[in-house]
Motif scaffolding. Structure first.
Motif, PDB file in Angstrom:
ATOM      1  N   ALA A 107      52.921 -54.339 -56.827  1.00 56.81           N
ATOM      2  CA  ALA A 107      52.805 -53.314 -55.783  1.00 56.81           C
ATOM      3  C   ALA A 107      51.350 -53.132 -55.340  1.00 56.81           C
ATOM      4  O   ALA A 107      51.101 -52.703 -54.217  1.00 56.81           O
ATOM      5  CB  ALA A 107      53.373 -51.989 -56.278  1.00 56.81           C
ATOM      6  N   ILE A 108      50.386 -53.466 -56.215  1.00 59.70           N
ATOM      7  CA  ILE A 108      48.971 -53.228 -55.862  1.00 59.70           C
ATOM      8  C   ILE A 108      48.527 -54.114 -54.692  1.00 59.70           C
ATOM      9  O   ILE A 108      48.059 -53.591 -53.680  1.00 59.70           O
ATOM     10  CB  ILE A 108      48.059 -53.403 -57.097  1.00 59.70           C
ATOM     11  CG1 ILE A 108      48.466 -52.404 -58.183  1.00 59.70           C
ATOM     12  CG2 ILE A 108      46.596 -53.190 -56.723  1.00 59.70           C
ATOM     13  CD1 ILE A 108      47.727 -52.567 -59.499  1.00 59.70           C
ATOM     14  N   ALA A 117      38.681 -55.504 -51.291  1.00 56.44           N
ATOM     15  CA  ALA A 117      38.272 -55.581 -52.695  1.00 56.44           C
ATOM     16  C   ALA A 117      39.480 -55.455 -53.607  1.00 56.44           C
ATOM     17  O   ALA A 117      39.614 -56.182 -54.603  1.00 56.44           O
ATOM     18  CB  ALA A 117      37.263 -54.479 -53.010  1.00 56.44           C
ATOM     19  N   LEU A 118      40.383 -54.548 -53.239  1.00 57.29           N
ATOM     20  CA  LEU A 118      41.577 -54.342 -54.056  1.00 57.29           C
ATOM     21  C   LEU A 118      42.437 -55.600 -54.059  1.00 57.29           C
ATOM     22  O   LEU A 118      42.952 -56.024 -55.100  1.00 57.29           O
ATOM     23  CB  LEU A 118      42.359 -53.146 -53.503  1.00 57.29           C
ATOM     24  CG  LEU A 118      43.410 -52.536 -54.420  1.00 57.29           C
ATOM     25  CD1 LEU A 118      42.823 -52.190 -55.766  1.00 57.29           C
ATOM     26  CD2 LEU A 118      44.009 -51.298 -53.769  1.00 57.29           C
ATOM     27  N   VAL A 165      56.026 -54.381 -61.115  1.00 55.86           N
ATOM     28  CA  VAL A 165      55.391 -53.107 -60.777  1.00 55.86           C
ATOM     29  C   VAL A 165      53.954 -53.346 -60.334  1.00 55.86           C
ATOM     30  O   VAL A 165      53.491 -52.809 -59.331  1.00 55.86           O
ATOM     31  CB  VAL A 165      55.434 -52.149 -61.989  1.00 55.86           C
ATOM     32  CG1 VAL A 165      54.735 -50.844 -61.651  1.00 55.86           C
ATOM     33  CG2 VAL A 165      56.865 -51.895 -62.411  1.00 55.86           C
ATOM     34  N   LYS A 166      53.236 -54.192 -61.091  1.00 57.93           N
ATOM     35  CA  LYS A 166      51.830 -54.440 -60.767  1.00 57.93           C
ATOM     36  C   LYS A 166      51.676 -55.145 -59.423  1.00 57.93           C
ATOM     37  O   LYS A 166      50.642 -55.020 -58.761  1.00 57.93           O
ATOM     38  CB  LYS A 166      51.172 -55.271 -61.876  1.00 57.93           C
ATOM     39  CG  LYS A 166      50.929 -54.451 -63.141  1.00 57.93           C
ATOM     40  CD  LYS A 166      50.128 -55.207 -64.168  1.00 57.93           C
ATOM     41  CE  LYS A 166      49.725 -54.281 -65.301  1.00 57.93           C
ATOM     42  NZ  LYS A 166      49.042 -55.011 -66.389  1.00 57.93           N
ATOM     43  N   THR A 226      40.631 -58.578 -56.032  1.00 63.77           N
ATOM     44  CA  THR A 226      40.589 -58.408 -57.487  1.00 63.77           C
ATOM     45  C   THR A 226      41.986 -58.311 -58.084  1.00 63.77           C
ATOM     46  O   THR A 226      42.186 -58.672 -59.243  1.00 63.77           O
ATOM     47  CB  THR A 226      39.808 -57.138 -57.877  1.00 63.77           C
ATOM     48  OG1 THR A 226      40.377 -56.018 -57.190  1.00 63.77           O
ATOM     49  CG2 THR A 226      38.342 -57.246 -57.532  1.00 63.77           C
ATOM     50  N   SER A 227      42.958 -57.814 -57.289  1.00 58.16           N
ATOM     51  CA  SER A 227      44.270 -57.615 -57.913  1.00 58.16           C
ATOM     52  C   SER A 227      45.071 -58.906 -57.981  1.00 58.16           C
ATOM     53  O   SER A 227      45.957 -59.034 -58.822  1.00 58.16           O
ATOM     54  CB  SER A 227      45.063 -56.540 -57.172  1.00 58.16           C
ATOM     55  OG  SER A 227      45.427 -56.989 -55.886  1.00 58.16           O
ATOM     56  N   LEU A 273      57.134 -55.558 -65.995  1.00 60.47           N
ATOM     57  CA  LEU A 273      55.954 -54.804 -65.573  1.00 60.47           C
ATOM     58  C   LEU A 273      55.183 -55.563 -64.494  1.00 60.47           C
ATOM     59  O   LEU A 273      54.537 -54.956 -63.637  1.00 60.47           O
ATOM     60  CB  LEU A 273      55.056 -54.540 -66.786  1.00 60.47           C
ATOM     61  CG  LEU A 273      53.838 -53.673 -66.534  1.00 60.47           C
ATOM     62  CD1 LEU A 273      54.239 -52.300 -66.061  1.00 60.47           C
ATOM     63  CD2 LEU A 273      52.999 -53.546 -67.798  1.00 60.47           C
ATOM     64  N   TYR A 313      44.615 -60.483 -61.280  1.00 56.81           N
ATOM     65  CA  TYR A 313      45.141 -59.505 -62.246  1.00 56.81           C
ATOM     66  C   TYR A 313      46.659 -59.591 -62.305  1.00 56.81           C
ATOM     67  O   TYR A 313      47.264 -59.633 -63.385  1.00 56.81           O
ATOM     68  CB  TYR A 313      44.679 -58.115 -61.789  1.00 56.81           C
ATOM     69  CG  TYR A 313      45.187 -56.931 -62.569  1.00 56.81           C
ATOM     70  CD1 TYR A 313      44.647 -56.609 -63.817  1.00 56.81           C
ATOM     71  CD2 TYR A 313      46.169 -56.098 -62.038  1.00 56.81           C
ATOM     72  CE1 TYR A 313      45.104 -55.500 -64.506  1.00 56.81           C
ATOM     73  CE2 TYR A 313      46.623 -54.983 -62.722  1.00 56.81           C
ATOM     74  CZ  TYR A 313      46.087 -54.689 -63.958  1.00 56.81           C
ATOM     75  OH  TYR A 313      46.533 -53.586 -64.636  1.00 56.81           O
TER      76      TYR A 313
END
Lengths: 460, 162
Positions: free
Chosen positions: B132-133, B98-99, B129-130, B102-103, B126, B106
Motif C-alpha cells: 500500500a505504501i 522519496a517515498l 499490506v506494505k 525508498t519503499s 503482510l 523495502y
C-alpha cells in the motif's frame, strides 16, 4: 547557522502558504535532506528509514482508536442524534437564558467529547444551539462566546482525539526519557492514563463555565423574547433524545476510566452502540450509512497524511542534529524544569494560532517532551508525563479559543457570520479565555490536579 | 484516472466498518468465550492502515486535506491554482518521490520472504499490506498533478454530503 534551523523556518513559513499541510511537511523535509546530504550534513542512509516509519504509522495500535472515534462521532452527528440532544436542551431551558446556556454547556461538553473534532462540534452547536441562545435574550456576544468556548471542550474532555495522539507521542517520549536516565524497564504511559488525568481539569473548566454563566446571564426571559419555537417535539421524545447518547458517551468514558476497556475497544463499542441507537430510532438509511463511512474515511486520511508528513519532518530534523540543539536550549533556561515547561507552553500557545493540534503534537512534542521529561524537578522527582500531556491539551484548547486567530472562532464565524459581528464574538469569548488561563495556571502550579486521579485509580 | 482514484477510495473506505466489526468480534470472543485470536488484531490493523493509505488520494482530489490559511481564508482562485501547481512540483513530487523510491526495495524484500506478522498465530500476507505504501505514493502523485492541471476551479473543500 544550522541546517536544522533552516528546516524549521522553511517548514513554518511554507505551511502558511496554504498547500495541504501533510504534503508541505513531507516535501520540505525531503528537499532539505537531499540538499543537506549533498553537502555531507545529512546521512543519506536515513532515507531508508522512511518506508518503515510509514509502516509503523499504519500498524500503530494506539492510533487505531482514531477512525473508530471519528466514526462514532459522525454517526451521532449525521443521524441527527447530536442535534436532538441540543434541541432537548432548548426545551429544558426554555424559561431561562441562564438555564439554557448552562444546559448547552453540559450537553455541548458531552457532545464535543464524542466527536473530539473542533470543527464538527462548533458547526453543530452553531447551527442548533446558537439560534435558541440568541432568541433567549442574552446578548449575541455572550451567545457566540458560549458556543465557541463549549465547542473546544471536546479537546480536553476524554475521549478526545487530541488526547489520543498526545498519549501516543507522550508514551514514546517517556520511554526515551527513562532510557536516557538509565531505567530500562519504565512503567508505560498509556492513552488511558491521559484520559483519566484529563478528567479533573476538564470538569473544572466546564464547572467554571457554568459558574460564570450562573453569575452573569439573566435568570428569567426578558419581555419581548421567547425561546419557544413553533412545532415543538413532545418533551418525552426530547428526553429520550437527550439521555440515550449521553448514556452512550458516559459508558464509553467509564469503560476506559475503570480500566475495563482500552481506548480502541471503547471506541469500537461506542461506534457500534451509536449505530445501534441510530438504527433503533430509525435514523439510519443505507445512503446515510454510506455517507458516514466515506466521510469517516476522508477524516481519517486527512489526519494520517499529516502524521506521515510530520514523521518525515522529525526524521530529517533528527538527522540534522536538531535534537541536540533543543536539548541544549531547554536545559539552559533559567528556572530549571518548570522554566523550560513554561517556555514550551508559551511557544505551543502561539503555534496554536497557526497550526492544528496534529501538527503541533507531531512536530513539537517529540522534540521537546523527551528533553522536558528528563529534566530534574526542584523536588528531585521525575516530571509526570500525564501532567505534561494534560497541560499541553488545556493549553492548545485555550489557544484555539483566543482571538484573533483561534480556530474555534473561525469555524463559528463560518456558520454565524451574519448574526454575530467579529468584535462581539471577541468580547463574548474573553471571559471564557480568562477562565481557561486560570485553569492553565492552576494546573501549572498544582500538577496533582492531573496526576491524583490516575494515581488513585492505579493504587486501588 | 480520476475515476480510478475515486473507485479505489470508495472501496477502501469500507475497510473501516470492517475494522469495527472485527474489533467487536474480538471483544465478544475474548470477554464472552475466553478465545483470543492473535491474527484478528493484526488483520484490523492491516485494514485500518491500508484504508487511509488508499483513501488519501481520493481525499486530495476532492481538495479536502487540511490547508493552513491563517492570513486570508478566502484566497483568490488564481492564487490557489498557482499554489497547487507550485506545491505539486516542489512539495508533492519530492515527498512522494522519496517515498516511492525508498519503499520499492523495502516492499520487494517483504515480497521475497512472503513476510507475515510476528507471533506464532500472526497474519500471513503482510507484504500485501506494505505494498500500500508505493501505491499510496503513486496515487497521491496522480491526484495532486491532476488537481494542479485542472482547468475548471477546484472543489471548495467544504464538508460534502448535505
Amino acid at each position: 547557522m544550522g541546517i536544522d534551523l533552516i528546516l524549521v523556518a522553511l517548514v513554518f513559513t511554507l505551511l502558511m502558504a496554504g498547500y495541504p499541510a501533510g504534503i508541505t511537511l513531507g516535501g520540505v523535509s525531503v528537499l532539505v535532506a537531499v540538499l543537506a546530504s549533498m553537502g555531507g550534513a545529512f546521512d543519506p542512509a536515513l532515507f531508508q528509514a522512511i518506508p518503515s516509519r510509514v509502516y509503523g504509522i499504519m500498524s500503530n495500535g494506539i492510533l487505531l482508536a482514531i477512525p473508530l472515534f471519528v466514526f462514532m462521532g459522525l454517526v451521532l452527528d449525521r443521524s441527527q442524534l447530536a442535534a436532538d440532544m441540543l434541541r432537548a436542551t432548548a426545551v429544558l431551558g426554555r424559561n431561562s437564558p441562564r438555564g439554557l446556556a448552562i444546559s448547552v454547556t453540559i450537553v455541548g461538553a458531552v457532545l464535543a467529547a464524542s466527536t473530539g473534532i473542533v470543527g464538527a462540534s462548533i458547526v453543530t452547536l452553531g447551527l442548533i444551539a446558537l439560534p435558541s441562545l440568541l432568541r433567549s435574550g442574552i446578548t449575541p456576544a455572550q451567545a457566540g462566546g458560549t458556543v465557541a468556548a463549549v465547542g473546544t471542550l471536546g479537546q480536553i474532555i476524554p475521549p478526545s482525539i487530541v488526547l489520543i495522539v498526545l498519549g501516543d507521542q507522550m508514551s514514546a517520549a517517556w520511554q526515551q526519557a527513562q532510557l536516557s536516565a538509565g531505567n530500562f524497564a519504565p512503567d508505560p504511559v498509556t492513552v488511558s492514563d491521559l484520559f483519566v488525568g484529563a478528567i479533573a481539569p476538564g470538569l473544572l473548566i466546564a464547572g467554571l463555565y457554568v459558574a460564570y454563566q450562573w453569575l452573569r446571564f439573566p435568570s428569567v426571559v426578558e419581555s419581548g423574547s421567547s425561546i419557544e419555537e413553533p412545532a415543538r417535539a413532545p418533551l418525552s421524545v426530547s428526553i429520550i433524545g437527550l439521555l440515550s447518547p449521553m448514556f452512550l458517551i458516559v459508558a464509553v468514558l467509564g469503560s476506559v476510566v475503570s480500566g475495563l476497556a482500552t481506548p480502541t475497544e471503547a471506541a469500537s463499542l461506542g461506534a457500534a452502540a451509536a449505530l445501534l441507537l441510530a438504527l433503533l430510532l430509525r435514523r439510519l438509511t443505507l445512503p446515510l450509512f454510506r455517507e458516514i463511512v466515506e466521510e469517516a474515511a476522508h477524516l481519517t486520511s486527512i489526519i494520517f497524511l499529516i502524521v506521515i508528513g510530520a514523521s518525515m519532518f522529525s526524521l530529517v530534523f533528527r538527522g540534522l542534529g536538531g535534537e541536540a540543539r533543543v536539548e541544549a536550549l531547554l536545559g539552559g533556561l533559567p528556572g530549571g524544569a518548570m522554566g523550560a515547561v513554561f517556555v514550551v507552553m508559551v511557544v505551543i500557545f502561539v503555534l496554536g494560532f497557526f497550526l492544528e493540534f496534529l501538527e503541533i503534537t507531531y512536530l513539537v512534542v517529540p522534540l521537546v517532551a523527551p528533553v522536558l521529561l528528563a529534566l530534574p524537578m526542584a523536588d528531585g522527582q521525575m516530571m509526570s508525563p500525564v501532567w505534561l500531556g494534560v497541560l499541553i491539551a488545556v493549553n492548545l484548547q485555550t489557544s484555539f479559543l483566543t482571538p484573533p486567530f483561534g480556530v474555534s472562532l473561525f469555524y463559528l464565524r463560518s456558520v454565524a457570520a451574519r448574526t454575530i459581528t467579529t468584535t462581539a464574538l471577541y468580547r463574548g469569548v474573553a471571559p471564557y479565555v480568562l477562565l481557561q488561563l486560570i485553569v492553565l495556571g492552576l494546573l501549572f502550579a498544582f500538577p496533582g490536579l492531573a496526576t491524583s486521579l490516575p494515581k488513585l485509580l492505579s493504587a486501588g | 484516472m480520476g475515476r480510478l482514484i475515486t473507485k479505489i477510495g470508495r472501496v477502501a473506505a469500507w475497510f473501516l466498518p470492517a475494522v469495527l466489526a472485527l474489533q467487536i468480534i474480538i471483544l465478544v470472543l475474548r470477554e464472552g468465550f475466553g478465545i483470543a485470536i492473535g491474527w484478528a488484531d493484526d488483520l484490523s490493523l492491516a485494514l485500518h492502515g491500508t484504508c487511509f493509505m488508499l483513501v488519501a488520494a481520493w481525499t486530495l482530489s476532492l481538495n479536502r486535506h487540511v490547508r493552513i490559511d491563517v492570513l486570508d481564508r478566502s484566497l483568490s482562485r488564481r492564487w490557489r491554482k498557482t499554489l497547487d501547481r507550485i506545491g505539486a512540483l516542489c512539495l508533492l513530487l519530492p515527498m512522494m518521490g522519496a517515498l516511492l523510491v525508498t519503499s520499492l526495495p523495502y516492499v520487494a524484500r517483504s515480497w521475497q520472504s512472503l513476510e507475515g506478522t510476528a507471533g506464532t498465530d500472526g497474519l500471513p500476507g503482510l507484504f500485501i499490506v506494505k505494498t500500500a505504501i508505493p501505491i499510496f505514493a503513486v496515487l497521491m502523485l496522480i491526484a495532486g498533478f491532476m488537481a494542479a492541471l485542472r482547468k475548471d476551479s477546484p472543489p471548495s473543500g467544504q464538508m460534502d454530503g448535505d
